[in-house]
Structures are given as structure tokens and as C-alpha cells.
Design a protein around this motif. Structure first.
Motif, PDB file in Angstrom:
ATOM      1  N   ALA A 123      11.901 -25.378  31.559  1.00 38.53           N
ATOM      2  CA  ALA A 123      13.193 -25.320  32.258  1.00 38.53           C
ATOM      3  C   ALA A 123      14.211 -24.484  31.494  1.00 38.53           C
ATOM      4  CB  ALA A 123      13.713 -26.738  32.471  1.00 38.53           C
ATOM      5  N   GLY A 124      13.765 -23.849  30.412  1.00 41.46           N
ATOM      6  CA  GLY A 124      14.681 -22.976  29.670  1.00 41.46           C
ATOM      7  C   GLY A 124      15.490 -23.697  28.608  1.00 41.46           C
ATOM      8  N   LEU A 125      15.157 -24.948  28.345  1.00 45.66           N
ATOM      9  CA  LEU A 125      15.865 -25.703  27.306  1.00 45.66           C
ATOM     10  C   LEU A 125      15.139 -25.556  25.969  1.00 45.66           C
ATOM     11  CD1 LEU A 125      16.496 -28.764  29.600  1.00 45.66           C
ATOM     12  CD2 LEU A 125      18.263 -27.228  28.701  1.00 45.66           C
ATOM     13  N   THR A 126      15.801 -25.971  24.894  1.00 43.40           N
ATOM     14  CA  THR A 126      15.221 -25.858  23.558  1.00 43.40           C
ATOM     15  C   THR A 126      15.038 -27.236  22.929  1.00 43.40           C
ATOM     16  OG1 THR A 126      16.351 -23.747  23.262  1.00 43.40           O
ATOM     17  CG2 THR A 126      15.490 -24.809  21.271  1.00 43.40           C
ATOM     18  N   PRO A 127      13.831 -27.760  22.931  1.00 43.46           N
ATOM     19  CA  PRO A 127      13.572 -29.041  22.248  1.00 43.46           C
ATOM     20  C   PRO A 127      13.892 -28.898  20.752  1.00 43.46           C
ATOM     21  CG  PRO A 127      11.783 -28.482  23.744  1.00 43.46           C
ATOM     22  CD  PRO A 127      12.644 -27.262  23.639  1.00 43.46           C
ATOM     23  N   ALA A 128      14.734 -29.781  20.238  1.00 43.30           N
ATOM     24  CA  ALA A 128      15.248 -29.587  18.881  1.00 43.30           C
ATOM     25  C   ALA A 128      14.979 -30.733  17.925  1.00 43.30           C
ATOM     26  CB  ALA A 128      16.756 -29.336  18.938  1.00 43.30           C
ATOM     27  N   PHE A 129      14.791 -31.931  18.427  1.00 44.41           N
ATOM     28  CA  PHE A 129      14.801 -33.093  17.529  1.00 44.41           C
ATOM     29  C   PHE A 129      14.029 -34.239  18.162  1.00 44.41           C
ATOM     30  CE2 PHE A 129      16.947 -36.881  15.654  1.00 44.41           C
ATOM     31  CZ  PHE A 129      16.994 -36.533  14.313  1.00 44.41           C
ATOM     32  N   VAL A 130      13.111 -34.785  17.389  1.00 42.18           N
ATOM     33  CA  VAL A 130      12.416 -36.005  17.797  1.00 42.18           C
ATOM     34  C   VAL A 130      12.710 -37.083  16.766  1.00 42.18           C
ATOM     35  CG1 VAL A 130      10.158 -37.109  18.103  1.00 42.18           C
ATOM     36  CG2 VAL A 130      10.548 -34.812  19.014  1.00 42.18           C
ATOM     37  N   CYS A 131      13.087 -38.250  17.233  1.00 40.24           N
ATOM     38  CA  CYS A 131      13.243 -39.396  16.332  1.00 40.24           C
ATOM     39  C   CYS A 131      12.120 -40.382  16.610  1.00 40.24           C
ATOM     40  CB  CYS A 131      14.590 -40.065  16.539  1.00 40.24           C
ATOM     41  SG  CYS A 131      14.819 -41.516  15.488  1.00 40.24           S
ATOM     42  N   ALA A 132      11.217 -40.515  15.656  1.00 45.21           N
ATOM     43  CA  ALA A 132      10.148 -41.512  15.768  1.00 45.21           C
ATOM     44  C   ALA A 132      10.549 -42.722  14.929  1.00 45.21           C
ATOM     45  CB  ALA A 132       8.835 -40.926  15.264  1.00 45.21           C
TER      46      ALA A 132
ATOM     47  N   GLY B 296      25.182 -25.795  23.822  1.00 47.01           N
ATOM     48  CA  GLY B 296      24.346 -26.499  24.786  1.00 47.01           C
ATOM     49  C   GLY B 296      22.910 -26.021  24.749  1.00 47.01           C
ATOM     50  N   GLY B 297      22.086 -26.652  25.554  1.00 52.35           N
ATOM     51  CA  GLY B 297      20.712 -26.189  25.734  1.00 52.35           C
ATOM     52  C   GLY B 297      19.680 -26.888  24.873  1.00 52.35           C
ATOM     53  N   LEU B 298      20.114 -27.727  23.930  1.00 51.11           N
ATOM     54  CA  LEU B 298      19.132 -28.430  23.100  1.00 51.11           C
ATOM     55  C   LEU B 298      18.762 -29.774  23.734  1.00 51.11           C
ATOM     56  CD1 LEU B 298      20.509 -27.870  19.462  1.00 51.11           C
ATOM     57  CD2 LEU B 298      19.091 -26.356  20.871  1.00 51.11           C
ATOM     58  N   THR B 299      17.547 -30.202  23.457  1.00 53.40           N
ATOM     59  CA  THR B 299      17.121 -31.516  23.931  1.00 53.40           C
ATOM     60  C   THR B 299      16.580 -32.341  22.764  1.00 53.40           C
ATOM     61  OG1 THR B 299      15.042 -30.465  24.575  1.00 53.40           O
ATOM     62  CG2 THR B 299      16.626 -30.907  26.331  1.00 53.40           C
ATOM     63  N   VAL B 300      16.699 -33.646  22.914  1.00 52.99           N
ATOM     64  CA  VAL B 300      16.371 -34.607  21.856  1.00 52.99           C
ATOM     65  C   VAL B 300      15.464 -35.688  22.451  1.00 52.99           C
ATOM     66  CG1 VAL B 300      17.398 -36.338  20.315  1.00 52.99           C
ATOM     67  CG2 VAL B 300      18.543 -34.138  20.660  1.00 52.99           C
ATOM     68  N   TYR B 301      14.603 -36.245  21.613  1.00 50.68           N
ATOM     69  CA  TYR B 301      13.578 -37.176  22.096  1.00 50.68           C
ATOM     70  C   TYR B 301      13.470 -38.399  21.195  1.00 50.68           C
ATOM     71  CZ  TYR B 301      12.482 -32.760  24.280  1.00 50.68           C
ATOM     72  OH  TYR B 301      12.602 -31.589  24.965  1.00 50.68           O
ATOM     73  N   GLY B 302      13.342 -39.542  21.814  1.00 55.36           N
ATOM     74  CA  GLY B 302      13.054 -40.773  21.089  1.00 55.36           C
ATOM     75  C   GLY B 302      12.445 -41.718  22.112  1.00 55.36           C
ATOM     76  N   SER B 303      11.741 -42.723  21.671  1.00 50.75           N
ATOM     77  CA  SER B 303      11.136 -43.624  22.648  1.00 50.75           C
ATOM     78  C   SER B 303      12.226 -44.462  23.303  1.00 50.75           C
ATOM     79  CB  SER B 303      10.118 -44.541  21.977  1.00 50.75           C
ATOM     80  OG  SER B 303      10.748 -45.705  21.481  1.00 50.75           O
TER      81      SER B 303
ATOM     82  N   GLU C  32      28.344 -37.848  27.746  1.00 51.41           N
ATOM     83  CA  GLU C  32      27.271 -37.989  28.718  1.00 51.41           C
ATOM     84  C   GLU C  32      26.537 -36.656  28.922  1.00 51.41           C
ATOM     85  OE1 GLU C  32      26.226 -40.749  29.793  1.00 51.41           O
ATOM     86  OE2 GLU C  32      24.755 -39.985  31.229  1.00 51.41           O
ATOM     87  N   HIS C  33      27.282 -35.616  29.241  1.00 52.50           N
ATOM     88  CA  HIS C  33      26.626 -34.360  29.615  1.00 52.50           C
ATOM     89  C   HIS C  33      26.515 -33.371  28.468  1.00 52.50           C
ATOM     90  CE1 HIS C  33      27.648 -35.909  33.651  1.00 52.50           C
ATOM     91  NE2 HIS C  33      26.513 -35.324  33.975  1.00 52.50           N
ATOM     92  N   GLY C  34      27.206 -33.646  27.382  1.00 49.59           N
ATOM     93  CA  GLY C  34      27.205 -32.703  26.266  1.00 49.59           C
ATOM     94  C   GLY C  34      28.499 -31.915  26.254  1.00 49.59           C
ATOM     95  N   TYR C  35      28.871 -31.508  25.077  1.00 47.01           N
ATOM     96  CA  TYR C  35      30.118 -30.763  24.930  1.00 47.01           C
ATOM     97  C   TYR C  35      29.948 -29.358  25.500  1.00 47.01           C
ATOM     98  CZ  TYR C  35      33.844 -28.148  22.707  1.00 47.01           C
ATOM     99  OH  TYR C  35      34.901 -27.329  22.482  1.00 47.01           O
ATOM    100  N   ARG C  36      30.890 -28.944  26.339  1.00 49.68           N
ATOM    101  CA  ARG C  36      30.730 -27.682  27.053  1.00 49.68           C
ATOM    102  C   ARG C  36      31.576 -26.546  26.496  1.00 49.68           C
ATOM    103  NH1 ARG C  36      28.552 -29.008  32.449  1.00 49.68           N
ATOM    104  NH2 ARG C  36      28.468 -31.264  32.590  1.00 49.68           N
ATOM    105  N   GLY C  37      32.229 -26.781  25.364  1.00 51.83           N
ATOM    106  CA  GLY C  37      33.031 -25.704  24.777  1.00 51.83           C
ATOM    107  C   GLY C  37      34.420 -25.643  25.378  1.00 51.83           C
ATOM    108  N   GLY C  38      35.225 -24.748  24.843  1.00 55.87           N
ATOM    109  CA  GLY C  38      36.535 -24.492  25.426  1.00 55.87           C
ATOM    110  C   GLY C  38      37.697 -25.226  24.781  1.00 55.87           C
TER     111      GLY C  38
END
Lengths: 480, 480
Positions: free
Chosen positions: B236-245, B182-189, A177-183
């Protein structure tokens, strides 16, 4: 553009005729197989050069395709079904398995849900239960309780699924759900299969968190080192989550001590996965069951009938003691897959036990193989391979130019010419270039080691004897 | 214990005889198929109850196994190859594909490395190049450049591989080694396939980081919302990494606007994966190429010949524009797999393009299918399905009791009875329980919607017309 006629994808009469030709071709291939050079001799690019640059616009006759199998494909194969194939691990095929693969392709059903073909799910559950009984596996893996078995494409996918279940469990059900947090930390011996490294990468845990545990003189995992690493990680604030033990490593068929490892895992609350990809078939033999003692302490277990049980690739059995751990890690439920049977909890939906959604009717292969050979027949074949490996090991031991490098537990002999790595590599090349056999290698104790694995369906005494003679003769030319 | 005789895994003469019986059985199955109830009518547990509790100790005759196919298996199948199967997406089979599957099983080679069977790798590269030309795909996907194609088992595995490449890329090549931070974001419809959710879970990114982008009235991704979400995440400091169309969503065959999405991805430096699992086969048709405009902006692309191109499961094509991105995410190199050809960089080793290590000779299926039908034949079949779907949509539109719910782009008609969800569910059950056809459903705009997907090999006008008559008749009984 002129419209082409709409083709008939399946014409029953035409199919039967073509199948007869194909059966004759396959029969002929198997008759020729012992004489074909085992390791393909083609140069990179040769196959592509023999093929057209584009797909044909209009249909080609069946005979043209069949002819190209002989002209283009066969010369560019490494013949895994050759009785002279001693490389890697075997990849068994057999007539009943091929037949079942054809039936599976013809029925063309999808087994992602129980509903999408009940037989595909239920036959799979049943034959996987059969193998629990036949191999004397722990009752926890039977589907009647909280556990169960499922077919995967490979031991790589099986260890990944098990690791994902362990990751989710150790993350308190939070990482999906929230993503793997390491550890989290993961453990396997220095001899564990590379698929463990790959699974650790894929799951986002990272190879730095994979502890390569020391092995003993027989290349089996050292439980004392495992315990020390688990304790050190815990002291450092990390969470030990997953141990992969191996029954029959790829390099040397080393068997990790499951009872000690299992006890450590239980006490530490760590998921224990046991990978017996090839050696697992030997659990059919009561005289080798000792290798599997302690398996009742495992959370998951994998072995591949597609290696050494006459069932062609892909057919890898993954068992779990608690199936809800697996499905909570791998389940998703979009609207278009919802249905009454699933909602009622009356059925298993195997898409939640694996990475892909779609799945073939692979259980047919195991069903055909188990019924057509019977357990007694399969045991007899395994025993022949093990006896042949013992013979081969005896010849190696009796030739003072060679030495055995690892214990010969089942059907793999690791040995080397008493000389330099370069000489062993040269020997291997001489033998493989002869085309008369194919043998692969590994590195043990930092040295180049030759591997002779005996497990192909048609391999008998004549092939193993000829292989040894070829190797011994090549050794004679080494210093010539 | 009395020793059993060692069985012969493959007896050429016996195999040919059995294959003849099997061919007759398959031919007969296909002849019966139009009359068989499409959706299996068995209750949960029925198949298992018909099977013994344990595997047989001694061999059973071939005829006994064949008889059980009829007695136990066939009644418990949902007949995906029936011409009356209109559910989900099709899972095409065809005679040439079945034949190639048999050849693949018989050869029993492993294609994990080029060396382990050069033909298995090179034929795959070649036929995947053929499909680039045949479908007018971007030249970046040709193997001659930096890209290339590979066969996967499914679009689920394909999107996972692409996501792992993107994760590794966006992590500066660090996540495999040190673990995902962490920190990556992903997008799809909101209409993207659930395999995207599963991939995001497996890769450790977490479903909370998967943005479900809004869709327009035709259920296609709204580029403005995509851009807004990417910008908000970056802010927000996140890194958009992947879009699935998606070209052809599972729910309604909606086609996302690739040119706009591609431009956004290029500007934002985000990996664009395009999933055209079923609809991708329509790229063979010049008149439908517009759906694929903008694909040259994609980093990876997947479509499944095992859905709508007469090649039985599994056969999913994954293309990447830069293969080194894929292999740096998925490569591992243990000692026992090292070899000269690989070390020289002269060859492709497909194990580094996928999750598992082992791989079947799947390219044979595509090769047989493309040659035996020709591109013209395949195009004719696709055009027939598309025309039949237009007919069906016309009948729906002409019946005031029904309404079309989504645009009919290719071969899928989404429609509903103008009434409650409960009535639509009842209608669906009436129709499916009749056994005369099988239709699945989805949820669009919060409503239960019926799906009629036309794509099975033998489906022609008579089947589609009969299906509609059945549906229309069932609707009449709804308020009776």
C-alpha cells in the motif's frame, strides 16, 4: 547445579544495622565534602577498570560494598552537594528529602492509578496545591478547578507533555489517532532550554518548525519578534501551536516578559508554556514575584524543586490550567488497568499526566521538605543565596579585569575576564582543575562566558568569597 | 516581615538520629505488612481531607511527620510489598536497593554527562554489561562493541526511545530536523503493552498505524499474520518501521516467537524491539533461556529489574545493538553542555540515550542488589516464585469450579471461575475487599480473567496457600 538458599530480601534487624552504618557513612561524606575536589579528576575508564567484569555469583558482605563506595565511587564523583559547586544549576539535596526518598523506596508503591495507592496520588495533588498558594501561582493551577499539578521527573519531560497536549489541541484531537500531519510551529527564545528542541523532535514537529525568537540586551525574548514570526507563519499557511517562555534561562537567568507574551498567545490562540525550572523557587519570595507576573496567561507551567528547593532529584512540578487537555493527549486505557474508582471519575490517575506508566511516591519528598523547613525556612535560604550572588557580582564589577555579561536577577552571575575566549577557557580550567570549586560556562553574544550559580544548601559567605579569591588569583597568572 | 534563621539543609548528627528512627519505622512496617489489608480501603478524598490546606510557615518536628506516616499515609496505601500482593506485576524492593536509593539521594549527583559524575555513567555501563553476561543476552548489547545498555525509568520510556530511533532511521534521519512526514507503520500483538500505543501517539505516528497482530491460542503473536500485515502495508506504499515483540505479556505472560519474528524483521528491514519488562529477569535461569532464543535478532531490548529483581522502581534496562541509532535520534548539544571529554568521543553521555536531560545515580541500586544477593541468590528467589506459581496452578486445575485460561510459563496464573464475567468480578471483589490479598484481572478471549502473579520478595508457600484458600472459599459463597 547446587541450589542456593533463598535469600531474605528484607530482614528488619539486619536492615537497621546496615542503615546505621550507612547513616554514619553519609554523615562523614557530608563532613568531608567541603574539602573534596569538586570536579572529578578521574580519567575516562578508570571506574570500569576498578570493577570486576562480571557480577558475583555469591553474596558479598555489606562492608565490602560500603568500602567500594569510598574506593571506587567517591573519587569519581563530581560533587554536586559540595558548598563549592557553582556550575550549571544546583541540584539540591537535604536530610528530609533523603529520608523521604528512603521511605518511598521502602514502601515501594506504584502510583500509576489512584487505586494502586490512594495516598500517593492525593498527597501529590495536595502538596502541589500547597505550592500554588505558597508561590502565589495562578488559581487556575489549583486542583479544585479545571487545572492541577503533577510531579514529573524533569522539566524536559514537562515541556514534552505540554507540547503533546498543545499538538493534540492544535490538531483538533486528531494526531494521536491518525498521526501527526505537519503544519504546526513552535516558538521559544534563542535562549530557551535545549529540552524544547528535544521535545519538538520527539513530537515529530521537527526542529525546522521551532522558531528561535530574538532576545533583547538582557537575553529576554523580544515579544515584537515573536508576534512577527507568528503572523508570518500564519500568513504562510502554518498553524502556530506552542510558545515556551522562560523565567530564568539556563545560560543567564534571563526572564522573558510574560504579560506581553501571554497577550500575544491568547490573541493568537497559541498554547503558552512557562519554564521556570530553577528560578521558579524564587516565587516563594514576595519581593521577586514580579518575575512571574503574567503567569495567569499560561496554559502550563513548570519548576523544579529538585534544583533550588532542597528536594533531591527527581521532583519537577508541572501545572496545567486545563487538565483534560493533558489527559486527552496522554491517556490510554487497557483492560488490565480499568477499575471502579477511575470509571466513576472520582479520582485522578496520574499515569495519564505523564510519559511513563509507573511512578514513584515522589510527593513524600516535597511533603517532608515543606514541613521540616517550613516556608519561612525555605525563603531564608533562597534569600541567602540571592544575597551571596549580589556580593559576588559586586566583586566582579569592582575588579577592572572582569566584566558582568548579564543582569544578575537572582542567584546566577555571568561574567568574563576582559580578554579572549581562549583566556577565559584557560581561566576556567585553572579554577576547575584546582578542585576548590567548579564553575561552568555558556556562550552569550558569541563569547565564552563564565557562570557562577549559587544555590547549594551548605554554601555560605566563606565558600563564595574563597571562590572569588581563587578566580581572581587565577586571572593574575593568566598573563604571567 | 521578620527574617527566619537560615536552616541547615543537612546536619550530620541530626540526620543520623532521624535515620535511626526511620529505620525502626521501616522495620516495623515490614513486620506489620503481612497483616495489613493489601488493597487500600480508603474512599476518594480521605487523604486530602486529613491534610492541611496550606504548607506550614514554620518547621514541624520530625516526630510529627513520622506520626503522620502512620496516621495518614499507611492506611491509604495499596501495599505493593505485602507478601499477599498478587496483582499486576510485582514491584520489588529489598534492603540493599533501599540503601542504594538513599546513597543516591545523599550523593545527589547528576549523570547527564560523563563529566558531571564519571562514576554515575561508568558504573551504569558496567552493571548493564554484567546483566548481559548473567542473563546470556546477545553480545551485541555489550558496551564493548557498537551497542550498550542504559537505565530508563520504565519500559514505557524504553519503548518510546526505541521507537524514536526506528522512526529516525526509517525517515532517513530526517524527521527530527524537518518533522515527521507520516507513512510509517508499527506492529505489536493484540496483547502488547499499552505503552506501545502511547509511544506511537507521542511519536506522532498515530494509533491507526499501529497494527495489532493476531495471537495464537496461547496469546503469542502469530508470525504469519505479522508477515502478511507487513507485506500488505508495503504494497500500500507504507513503510513498516518497528515491531514490538513481547516476552511475557502483561495480560497473560505470553511469549512471542522471537526467532520467526526476528527473521521477518531482518528480511523486511524493520526495527525489532523486545519488551520483557517482567519476564526478563527469568533470563538469569538457564532452564528458561529458551524463551529468549532469537533475541540476537533484536535491535533493542528492555527488561525491568524494578519488577522482579529486587531493585526498587525506577530501574528499567534498555539495550541497543547500535547505540549510534539511539543517540542520533535523541542527541542535542547546547553550548552549556559542551566539554572536552564529550568532544573527544572518549565517553558515553547518557542524556543522549533518554528523554529527560537530568538523571539519578540509579546504577547504585543494581550494584548493591547484585553484590548483596549474588546471582545465585537471585536465581534461588526467582525459582521459588516460579515453583509457587506452579503449585497455585495445580490447585486451580484440581478444582473443577475453576479453569486455567493461559499457559503458566513462569510466575503468572490466569484463571477463572467457570461462570459468568459478573461472577468472576464478584469473586474478585470479595477476595480483594477481604484485605487478605490483592489480585487484579485482565480480559482474554473477551472474558474477565483473574490474574495471580507471584513475585514479591517475602511471598512464600504460606501466603500462596492462604490466597488460594481465600479464593476457593469466596467461590463457595458465590451461589449461596
Amino acid at each position: 547445579m547446587i541450589d542456593s538458599p533463598v535469600p531474605t530480601p528484607f530482614d528488619p534487624d539486619c536492615f537497621q544495622q546496615e542503615l546505621a552504618s550507612l547513616g554514619a557513612w553519609i554523615a562523614d561524606y557530608y563532613r568531608r565534602l567541603p574539602e573534596l575536589p569538586v570536579l572529578s579528576q578521574v580519567a575516562p575508564g578508570a571506574v570500569r577498570a576498578a570493577l570486576p567484569d562480571t557480577a558475583p555469583e555469591t553474596p558479598e558482605p555489606f562492608a565490602a560494598v560500603l568500602a567500594d563506595l569510598d574506593r571506587i565511587v567517591v573519587p569519581a564523583l563530581t560533587h554536586w552537594q559540595s558548598p563549592n559547586f557553582f556550575a550549571y544549576f544546583p541540584a539540591n539535596a537535604s536530610a528530609p528529602s533523603m529520608e523521604a526518598e528512603l521511605v518511598s523506596a521502602a514502601l515501594g508503591v506504584q502510583g500509576m492509578l489512584w487505586l494502586t495507592s490512594p495516598a500517593c496520588t492525593e498527597l501529590e495533588t495536595q502538596v502541589l496545591d500547597w505550592l500554588v498558594h505558597a508561590c502565589g501561582l495562578p488559581a487556575a493551577f489549583l486542583s479544585a478547578g479545571a487545572g492541577g499539578g503533577v510531579l514529573q521527573d524533569s522539566a524536559s519531560s514537562a515541556v514534552l507533555c505540554a507540547l503533546l497536549a498543545a499538538r493534540e489541541h492544535a490538531s483538533g484531537g486528531d494526531s494521536n489517532e491518525h498521526g501527526y500531519r505537519g503544519g504546526l510551529t513552535v516558538y521559544g527564545s534563542s535562549q530557551a532550554h535545549s529540552s524544547l528542541d528535544k521535545a519538538v523532535m520527539i513530537a515529530g514537529i521537527g526542529r525546522r518548525q521551532l522558531r528561535k525568537i530574538a532576545v533583547d540586551a538582557g537575553f529576554a525574548l523580544d515579544p515584537a519578534d515573536l508576534l512577527a514570526r507568528i503572523n508570518a507563519d500564519r500568513a504562510a499557511g502554518l498553524t502556530p501551536a506552542f510558545v515556551c517562555a522562560t523565567v530564568g534561562t539556563t545560560s543567564s537567568l534571563a526572564c522573558d516578559p510574560l504579560p506581553e507574551i501571554g497577550r500575544i498567545c491568547r490573541e493568537a490562540g497559541v498554547w503558552l508554556h512557562v519554564d521556570a525550572a530553577m528560578a521558579g523557587s524564587a516565587a516563594l519570595l514576595p519581593e521577586h514575584r514580579a518575575l512571574f507576573a503574567g503567569l495567569e496567561l499560561a496554559d502550563s507551567y513548570c519548576f523544579n524543586p529538585h534544583k533550588w528547593l532542597l528536594t533531591n532529584f527527581d521532583c519537577s512540578c508541572l501545572y496545567v490550567a486545563r487538565r483534560d487537555e493533558l489527559t486527552s493527549a496522554l491517556s490510554i486505557s487497557p483492560a488490565y488497568l480499568r477499575n471502579d474508582a477511575t470509571a466513576a471519575g472520582a479520582v485522578l490517575d496520574y499515569r495519564d499526566w505523564q510519559i511513563p506508566l509507573g511512578r514513584r511516591f515522589r510527593a513524600l519528598k516535597l511533603w517532608f521538605v515543606l514541613r521540616r523547613f517550613g516556608l519561612a525556612g525555605l525563603r531564608a535560604l533562597l534569600r541567602r543565596h540571592i544575597a551571596l550572588a549580589a556580593d559576588f557580582a559586586g566583586w566582579v564589577a569592582a575588579d577592572e579585569r572582569f566584566e558582568l555579561v548579564a543582569p544578575v536577577t537572582l542567584n546566577l552571575v555571568c561574567f568574563r575576564y576582559r580578554g579572549s575566549d581562549e583566556q577565559n577557557q584557560r581561566l576556567q580550567r585553572l579554577v576547575n582543575d584546582s578542585g576548590r570549586l567548579f564553575m561552568s560556562h555558556t556562550v552569550l553574544n558569541g563569547e565564552h562566558v563564565l557562570r557562577c550559580c549559587i544555590g547549594q544548601g551548605a554554601t555560605d559567605d566563606t565558600h563564595v568569597r574563597a571562590a572569588w579569591q581563587q578566580i581572581a588569583a587565577a586571572a593574575t597568572t593568566l598573563n604571567a
